[in-house]
Design an enzyme around this catalytic site. Structure first.
Site, short mmCIF file in Angstrom:
data_model
loop_
_atom_site.label_atom_id
_atom_site.label_comp_id
_atom_site.label_asym_id
_atom_site.label_seq_id
_atom_site.Cartn_x
_atom_site.Cartn_y
_atom_site.Cartn_z
CD GLN A 41 -1.46 -2.33 1.88
OE1 GLN A 41 -0.30 -2.51 2.12
NE2 GLN A 41 -2.38 -3.25 2.12
CB THR A 42 0.13 4.71 -1.16
OG1 THR A 42 -0.48 4.27 -2.38
CG2 THR A 42 0.89 6.00 -1.41
#
Length: 181
Positions: free
Chosen positions: A71-72
């Site tokens: 995830q970012t």
């Protein structure tokens, strides 16, 4: 003389585990690949928050495999795991055309880190079973892999859920690691 003792200790206590990171954007199939390699079957996964670490033995080599969340918000922490890494398996969702640029930026940024300069790169062009998936040649072009002149790397067409391509990719990786040692 040191090589003699090193070889003797390895034969008595076994070879050291090789450190492998599995990286890629969220949803690329990293955790599915990890457990497919470890237990040989598909398991139901949820998004990885943090990491999974497992031992995987393949072709008489023992790997300590770190599957890091993609995830970012988690990607900046990947660098905390780079030390002593022998190989990186970079997993790309070949059907996610919209995020190829992001995937390329993350890959290039990671490969520029000093701690990964000697790491072998294995790219899985994953999810080849999905309609509209980019071919491995197209994924390679999107990621700019041809620019990697001073690194040992290879890309493989894979489908984690079907197990396609994983055997060939791991065979290449074990040979590349044995050649390097």
């Amino acid at each position: 003389m040191g090589g003699f003792f090193s070889g003797l200790f390895q034969s008595l206590w076994g070879a050291k585990e090789l450190r492998v990171l599995i990286l890629g954007l969220d949803g690329a199939g990293k955790t599915t690949i990890l457990y497919r390699l470890q237990i040989g079957e598909v398991v139901t996964t949820i998004p990885t928050i943090g990491f999974n670490v497992e031992s995987v033995t393949y072709n008489n080599l023992k790997f300590q495999v770190w599957d890091l969340g993609g995830q970012t918000s988690i990607r900046p922490y990947w660098r905390c795991y780079y030390a002593n890494t022998d190989a990186v398996i970079y997993v790309v969702d070949s059907a996610d055309r919209d995020r190829m640029g992001i995937s390329k930026n993350e890959l290039i940024s990671m490969l520029e880190e000093e701690e990964l300069k000697k790491a072998i790169l294995l790219v899985f062009a994953n999810k080849q079973d999905l309609e509209g998936a980019l071919t491995p040649a197209e994924v390679s072009r999107e990621l700019g892999l041809s620019a990697l002149k001073s690194r040992t790397w290879q890309i493989f067409k894979t489908s984690a859920t079907q197990g396609a391509g994983l055997e060939e990719a791991m065979e290449w990786l074990t040979n590349a690691l044995k050649t390097r040692q």
